[in-house]
Structures are given as C-alpha cells and as structure tokens.
Design an enzyme around this catalytic site. Sequence first.
Site, PDB file in Angstrom:
ATOM      1  N   CYS A 222    -100.588  -5.645 -29.249  1.00 50.15           N
ATOM      2  CA  CYS A 222    -101.182  -6.824 -28.621  1.00 50.15           C
ATOM      3  C   CYS A 222    -101.727  -6.332 -27.277  1.00 50.15           C
ATOM      4  O   CYS A 222    -101.484  -5.386 -26.693  1.00 50.15           O
ATOM      5  CB  CYS A 222    -100.318  -7.986 -28.402  1.00 50.15           C
ATOM      6  SG  CYS A 222     -98.778  -7.514 -27.340  1.00 50.15           S
TER       7      CYS A 222
ATOM      8  N   GLN B 192     -99.451 -12.868 -19.061  1.00 45.97           N
ATOM      9  CA  GLN B 192     -98.774 -12.470 -20.103  1.00 45.97           C
ATOM     10  C   GLN B 192     -97.444 -13.017 -20.499  1.00 45.97           C
ATOM     11  O   GLN B 192     -97.125 -13.460 -21.378  1.00 45.97           O
ATOM     12  CB  GLN B 192     -98.862 -11.056 -20.507  1.00 45.97           C
ATOM     13  CG  GLN B 192    -100.368 -10.559 -20.504  1.00 45.97           C
ATOM     14  CD  GLN B 192    -100.256  -8.965 -20.825  1.00 45.97           C
ATOM     15  OE1 GLN B 192     -99.353  -8.481 -21.635  1.00 45.97           O
ATOM     16  NE2 GLN B 192    -101.191  -8.368 -20.689  1.00 45.97           N
TER      17      GLN B 192
ATOM     18  N   CYS C  57    -103.646  -2.974 -23.039  1.00 49.30           N
ATOM     19  CA  CYS C  57    -102.898  -2.192 -23.502  1.00 49.30           C
ATOM     20  C   CYS C  57    -102.746  -1.375 -24.773  1.00 49.30           C
ATOM     21  O   CYS C  57    -102.055  -0.417 -24.931  1.00 49.30           O
ATOM     22  CB  CYS C  57    -101.434  -3.113 -24.019  1.00 49.30           C
ATOM     23  SG  CYS C  57    -100.798  -3.909 -22.410  1.00 49.30           S
TER      24      CYS C  57
ATOM     25  N   HIS D 206     -93.319   0.983 -21.327  1.00 50.65           N
ATOM     26  CA  HIS D 206     -94.857   0.798 -21.993  1.00 50.65           C
ATOM     27  C   HIS D 206     -95.877   1.043 -20.693  1.00 50.65           C
ATOM     28  O   HIS D 206     -96.352   0.448 -19.987  1.00 50.65           O
ATOM     29  CB  HIS D 206     -94.718  -0.810 -22.122  1.00 50.65           C
ATOM     30  CG  HIS D 206     -96.240  -1.222 -22.645  1.00 50.65           C
ATOM     31  ND1 HIS D 206     -97.179  -0.540 -23.070  1.00 50.65           N
ATOM     32  CD2 HIS D 206     -96.814  -2.714 -22.612  1.00 50.65           C
ATOM     33  CE1 HIS D 206     -98.166  -1.236 -23.264  1.00 50.65           C
ATOM     34  NE2 HIS D 206     -97.964  -2.468 -23.136  1.00 50.65           N
TER      35      HIS D 206
ATOM     36  N   ARG E   5     -81.663   2.375 -22.155  1.00 49.37           N
ATOM     37  CA  ARG E   5     -80.022   1.949 -21.628  1.00 49.37           C
ATOM     38  C   ARG E   5     -79.079   1.864 -22.978  1.00 49.37           C
ATOM     39  O   ARG E   5     -79.118   0.975 -23.525  1.00 49.37           O
ATOM     40  CB  ARG E   5     -80.005   0.832 -20.939  1.00 49.37           C
ATOM     41  CG  ARG E   5     -80.901   1.035 -19.529  1.00 49.37           C
ATOM     42  CD  ARG E   5     -80.813  -0.544 -18.791  1.00 49.37           C
ATOM     43  NE  ARG E   5     -81.086  -1.921 -19.526  1.00 49.37           N
ATOM     44  CZ  ARG E   5     -82.396  -2.010 -19.431  1.00 49.37           C
ATOM     45  NH1 ARG E   5     -83.402  -1.379 -19.069  1.00 49.37           N
ATOM     46  NH2 ARG E   5     -82.634  -3.125 -20.355  1.00 49.37           N
TER      47      ARG E   5
END
Length: 386
Positions: free
Chosen positions: A371, A152, A91, A341, A203
């Site tokens: 992370c 995860q 990530c 993401h 949203r």
Amino acid sequence: MRDAVIVQAVRTPIGKGKPNGALAGTHPVELLAHTLRALVDRSGVDPALVDDVIGGCVSQVGEQAMNTTRYAWLSAGLPDSVPAVTVDRQCGSSQQAVHFAAQGVISGAYDLVVACGVESMSRVPMGSNVLPGSDPFGPGVAARFPEGLIPQGVSAELIAAKWSLTRERMDAFAAGSHAKAAAADFSGEIVPVGGFSTDESVRPGTTTEILAGLKPAFVNPAYAERFPQIDWSVTAGNSSPTNDGAAAVLITTGETAARLGLRPLARLHSFAVTGSDPLLMLTGVIPATEKVLRRAGLTPDDIDLFEVNEAFASVVLAWLQETGADPAKVNVNGGALALGHPLGASGARITTTLVNAMRQRGARYGLQTMCEAGGLANALILENLR
C-alpha cells in the site's frame, strides 16, 4: 517475447530510524552505495554492462536530494557511464523501480538493469520534503476533498473499523510478525554494514500482553468527531516503525543471463498498479492483488507465498479477509511490523526477502503487494526458477 529474471538480490540489515540507530551514522548515499557494490560483487557481473539503475526514495530532500541513486552508484566506485534515476511512488518506490526495470527488460529497452531503493529515516525524517507552511496537494484536491485528507494512521484506524478488526487481533498479528522474523534465516540476503548484520527492530520476546500496554498512537479530537466509528486501537506496536535501510536487485533476460553465466533465481511473471480511495488509502493492496492475479491467470490458491507490506496490522488483516488467502502463506519470515519499513527501500527489500523465502521453501509462485500514500498500490508475481 523477452522475459525478465532476477539474478541477484541483496539488502542491508534494517536499522532503527533514530539518532542512535545502528545505521544512523551512515549517509543514505553511502548506504545505497554499499548495497550496489555488494550486488555487483555477488553477481560477478561487469558493472559497465548495466544499462540503467532505477532507485526508489520517498523523502528526496537534504541528504536524499539530487538523484540519490546516481550518486550512490558513483560512490560505490562503479562506472560513470552507467546512468541512474530516482523515482517516488511513496512506500512502493523501490517496488516500482523493480516494475520499471523488468518492464524495460521485457520491452527490449534494457538488457541488464539494477532496481534498488534507500531511505534513512533517522537522517531525513518522514515528511522532511514538505516545506513548513506549504501545500503539497493544491486547490483542486482541496475542492475535491473539502473535509481534508487524513494521516495514514487515521486511515489504518478507519480500516480497522470497516473490517471490524479488534485491538487484540492486530496485536496478535504484530506479535506473530516478530516471532517469525526472529526465527527466520536472512543470511543469504543481508549484506552487513560496518559489522552490523541483524535487523534492529525485531523484538523476539514481543507478546500480545506487552503490546496491550501501548497507548493508541493517532488519537486526535478533530478526527474523533469526524469519524465516530473509530475505536482508536492502532498503536506503535501494531504499526511499522521508522527505519534506515537499502536493497538492490539485478534484473536481466534469461538469454542474457545464460550468455553472461548468471543463474536466474526467479522470473518476474506479472505486474499491476492500482489507485483507490485516498481516505482509505491503504486498501489498494486488495484490488492490486486481484488485478495481478487476473493478469497472470492465477488464483490465490496458486500462490505459495505472499508478502503484504505490514505498514499497519490492519492493512494485512483486511487484505486477508477480502482475498481469502491462507494466513499461513503470508509474510512467513515476518514483515515490516518487526523488520521495519525504510520507506524507499521496502519494495526492493520485500522482493529480496520473497526470493529468499521461495528458494528456502521450494515455492513456485510468490506474490508481493504494498500500500502507498494517496491511495496507491503495487503488486508483483514472481516465479521460482531454482
């Protein structure tokens, strides 16, 4: 000693990582190419002067194989004399690209470099780079962790249990992320793609009551037996969605910026990377933050704005408890729970958003941390120069 400064930073709007998402029809090479072209155009720099292009991408397979960064640069019509490389720190891939770019500038290896990232999770779903039946970990890891590593989402559940984070707190944090993102001004950082200019996953009407109706997303009987402390409170609402997007940052020295007539936006002040428990794999942001602050000679009170990637609400809430940082300074324009993401793009996207927020609020120092799978984390401190 040479410094490293950001002179331009842009990103695409973030699309939903679904077949009908706004960016799903755009090949990831073209998505990154569009962003690189916009970076060059907005900066006004001669692209032939760029020493290297360092890009992040996680699922490097299929349409994201074969060094996506190189082909994005070529697709953008930019000089073929400029090299490019694609890196994977999960990530944090494009945040690592930012680190490598800045470190190369500081060392003298580069004078002008692009750090960027892309991920099209609608076209190349997460996990596509693991072949069916294959073992990406190998026998040594299996021997070291005989009970097996975990997804995860289960790690996020373990974090919630360890830090006593209730479902209500996580849902409230997620609702707050949507509210902040809906109110934020991203116009200075977003480069529209085909008329699409708004982050699709935000949203505005999200409430804790709505989120309370979602079922836990990672319930698994085998893990329930192994980890009886888990309450199963992590849902799609307090987890980041899958997304498509790209971002790019132009980095040089203050001296080179002056020579080229470029105006620095922020100085890349300090860097850190850490490893941590691969079961609680998402907690690396805590030691990474401590490490980068120590290297910078700063404390949490010295930081005006924090960007902590919202992979899961539990990650940021645990980080807040351990660091004692002021929640009002954290993810002031919302985070990945709302914005999305797109894995390989998120690091450079967060850098872009942090630079934008620092300029909007007159902040001096900003700290970014993410992370990453396997028990990894990056941390970076920026200093506002405007």
